[in-house]
Scaffold this motif. Structure first.
Motif, PDB file in Angstrom:
ATOM      1  N   UNK A 210       0.810  -1.214   0.000  1.00  0.00           N
ATOM      2  CA  UNK A 210       0.000   0.000   0.000  1.00  0.00           C
ATOM      3  C   UNK A 210       0.850   1.274   0.000  1.00  0.00           C
ATOM      4  N   UNK A 211       2.067   1.172   0.521  1.00  0.00           N
ATOM      5  CA  UNK A 211       2.929   2.353   0.568  1.00  0.00           C
ATOM      6  C   UNK A 211       4.043   2.316  -0.464  1.00  0.00           C
ATOM      7  N   UNK A 212       4.020   1.319  -1.343  1.00  0.00           N
ATOM      8  CA  UNK A 212       4.987   1.284  -2.428  1.00  0.00           C
ATOM      9  C   UNK A 212       6.398   0.957  -1.992  1.00  0.00           C
ATOM     10  N   UNK A 213       6.567   0.135  -0.948  1.00  0.00           N
ATOM     11  CA  UNK A 213       7.895  -0.245  -0.483  1.00  0.00           C
ATOM     12  C   UNK A 213       8.280  -1.574  -1.128  1.00  0.00           C
ATOM     13  N   UNK A 235      11.681   1.935   6.666  1.00  0.00           N
ATOM     14  CA  UNK A 235      11.921   2.312   5.273  1.00  0.00           C
ATOM     15  C   UNK A 235      11.051   3.500   4.873  1.00  0.00           C
ATOM     16  N   UNK A 236       9.823   3.540   5.382  1.00  0.00           N
ATOM     17  CA  UNK A 236       8.939   4.671   5.090  1.00  0.00           C
ATOM     18  C   UNK A 236       9.486   5.965   5.695  1.00  0.00           C
ATOM     19  N   UNK A 237       9.977   5.880   6.926  1.00  0.00           N
ATOM     20  CA  UNK A 237      10.488   7.070   7.593  1.00  0.00           C
ATOM     21  C   UNK A 237      11.755   7.598   6.931  1.00  0.00           C
ATOM     22  N   UNK A 242       8.357  10.244  -0.334  1.00  0.00           N
ATOM     23  CA  UNK A 242       7.704   9.105  -0.990  1.00  0.00           C
ATOM     24  C   UNK A 242       6.324   9.489  -1.511  1.00  0.00           C
ATOM     25  N   UNK A 243       5.948   8.909  -2.644  1.00  0.00           N
ATOM     26  CA  UNK A 243       4.683   9.246  -3.273  1.00  0.00           C
ATOM     27  C   UNK A 243       3.520   8.687  -2.473  1.00  0.00           C
ATOM     28  N   UNK A 255       3.664  12.458   6.909  1.00  0.00           N
ATOM     29  CA  UNK A 255       3.125  11.999   8.185  1.00  0.00           C
ATOM     30  C   UNK A 255       4.198  12.054   9.264  1.00  0.00           C
ATOM     31  N   UNK A 256       5.443  11.683   8.884  1.00  0.00           N
ATOM     32  CA  UNK A 256       6.506  11.642   9.868  1.00  0.00           C
ATOM     33  C   UNK A 256       6.872  13.035  10.370  1.00  0.00           C
TER      34      UNK A 256
END
Length: 495
Positions: A210-213, A235-237, A242-243, A255-256
């Protein structure tokens, strides 16, 4: 749903039904097919990986032959007792190399037994034979263009493409990803090999998708290199720009850093399925049926930590955890107050006190809150408790515990102090009658022999079913636990 088949029906075909995978389980979700239509399978070969409300399970097939139909696709829930896979007799010359004895083994019967289900046909001895190994497809490079969903009629690891995490679209998860395989794209040239990601939790796969990782680029910190939810979140942080994900979520970096969500952001809808649904149902039932009461007390754990340090200094090769000592103290308390090691039989209008203590340990995992059970824990020494606790919690977080290890508890120990909190009023794990909670151990001012001192203090709480006992019993149990925490020597009197 109609099965995916190859050709017309063959005489002598046999349909393998989804077996009973555990107490109270009526269905299982297909995570990943390990065979495809047309493949040859042997007796006891694992053909599909399914996820129940309690565990991820490999299902072995009791028949040998050629796969002619797979009933259900990845992500689909199948009821227990419904067709799972159809096997037809293999053609005369189609037996795979090294498997000349598979027909003989099928006649002799299988030794593989699932809960409520056995593939044996009367024989108690069986010959060992090598497993049928499916040739893997070439892996694609980590950065690939989106791959279209698999065409209807193809399913399984030898034919279904793996959708990369950044492909987007509505393609369902392919299940427990241990190969990271995608078909060649572009001009059809052979791609370079990629490191296979090891992901056990469907929640982790869904979060990454869902987050493209791209899971192929992550290094897992779990046991054996398993990619955990924390790895995906890290990885998101690390990627502030990120798109936006395919469900319209705000970018991870935004969000972070507390930036406002985009104007077109939509609500996040999380279906209550699998373990999350079972947790919700069980907690709701507990709150409806059990008149629970919570009492608590602060305890000086300085002597407990000193006792643990002395034990581990004497035997450094077999360390004992604080949780193991707390489990030993719980067992001592339940021996003195067996009323709490019980459950209420509402239909029979009676209270049933259990002969053995089946100790549940609340464990937070990527799949949700699980309570693995140590059966007859009162028979274990403190060192055996420490070993069993470490192995059980690790297996629960890795998702390898069988369903039987997640049911049948009679009392639960919940160490919520690992989350950095002091106290809680938890909900009892239905149908148990009590739960002991332990907060963090921190330095606090404490009066010792009339003098103020800094001590290691923890808060203990007991949540109990008021139907099984009154405050006198519950208070007596909690006071005994607190006394043993403050004076571990008291345990010797009960050994």
């Amino acid at each position: 749903m109609s099965a995916r088949t190859a050709g017309r029906a063959v005489a002598g075909t046999r349909v393998f039904l989804l077996p009973d995978l555990g107490e109270g389980l009526s269905e299982a979700e297909i995570v990943e097919w390990k065979v495809a239509v047309g493949d040859l399978v042997t007796v006891d070969q694992s053909v599909v990986e399914v996820e129940t409300a309690k565990a991820v399970v490999d299902v072995p097939c009791p028949y040998a032959g050629r796969v002619v139909a797979l009933h259900g696709a990845a992500g689909e829930a199948r009821p227990v007792g419904q067709p799972l896979i159809t096997i037809a007799p293999a053609d005369g010359g189609d037996e795979p190399a090294g498997h000349a004895t598979y027909r003989e083994e099928e006649r002799a019967g299988s030794g593989n037994v699932l809960i409520g289900y056995g593939t044996g046909h009367g024989g108690t001895r069986r010959r060992r034979r090598p497993r049928l190994t499916l040739a893997p497809e070439p892996a694609a490079e980590a950065a690939v263009s989106p791959v279209p969903p698999a065409p209807v009629g193809t399913v399984g690891p030898s034919s279904a493409p793996r959708i990369p995490a950044d492909a987007g679209g509505d393609a369902p998860a392919s299940g427990m990803s241990t190969d990271g395989v995608v078909p060649p794209v572009g001009d059809g040239t052979a791609p370079a090999a990629a490191t296979a990601p090891l992901v056990i939790s469907p929640i982790v796969r869904r979060l990454a998708r869902e987050h493209g990782v791209a899971l192929t680029g992550l290094r897992g910190t779990g046991p054996g290199g398993v990619i955990r939810r924390a790895d995906v979140e890290a990885a998101l942080a690390a990627v502030p720009q990120q798109h936006t994900g395919d469900l319209g979520r705000p970018a991870a970096g935004a969000a972070a850093h507390g930036e406002p969500a985009p104007a077109d952001a939509s609500d996040v809808v999380i279906p209550l399925t699998g373990i999350r649904r079972v947790i919700a149902d069980k907690l709701s039932r507990s709150r409806r049926e059990i008149p629970e009461v919570t009492i608590w007390v602060d305890a000086d754990a300085t002597a407990l930590l000193a006792t643990r340090a002395a034990i581990n200094a004497a035997t450094p090769d077999a360390p004992v955890s604080v949780l193991a000592l707390l489990a030993r103290i719980c067992l001592s308390g339940l021996r003195r107050f067996p009323q709490l090691n019980a459950h209420v039989d509402t239909e029979g209008q009676r209270i049933v006190q259990s002969a053995g203590v089946h100790l549940g340990i609340a464990a937070q995992t990527d799949r949700g809150l699980l309570v693995p059970v140590l059966r007859d824990a009162q028979r274990l020494t403190t060192r055996e408790l420490a070993t069993a606790l470490a192995e059980t919690t690790a297996a629960a977080r890795a998702g390898t515990l069988p369903p039987a290890r997640l049911t049948g508890g009679t009392f639960t120990l919940n160490n919520y102090g690992v989350f950095g909190v002091d106290g809680s009023t938890p909900i009892i794990n239905h149908p148990e009658a009590a739960l002991l909670g332990v907060g963090r151990i921190v330095d606090k001012p404490w009066v010792v022999d009339g003098q103020l001192a800094v001590r290691k203090v923890t808060q203990l709480s007991l949540t109990f079913d008021h139907r099984v006992c009154d405050g006198g019993v519950a208070g007596g149990f909690l006071r005994h636990v607190a006394d043993c925490v403050e004076q571990p020597a008291l345990l010797v009197a009960n050994v």
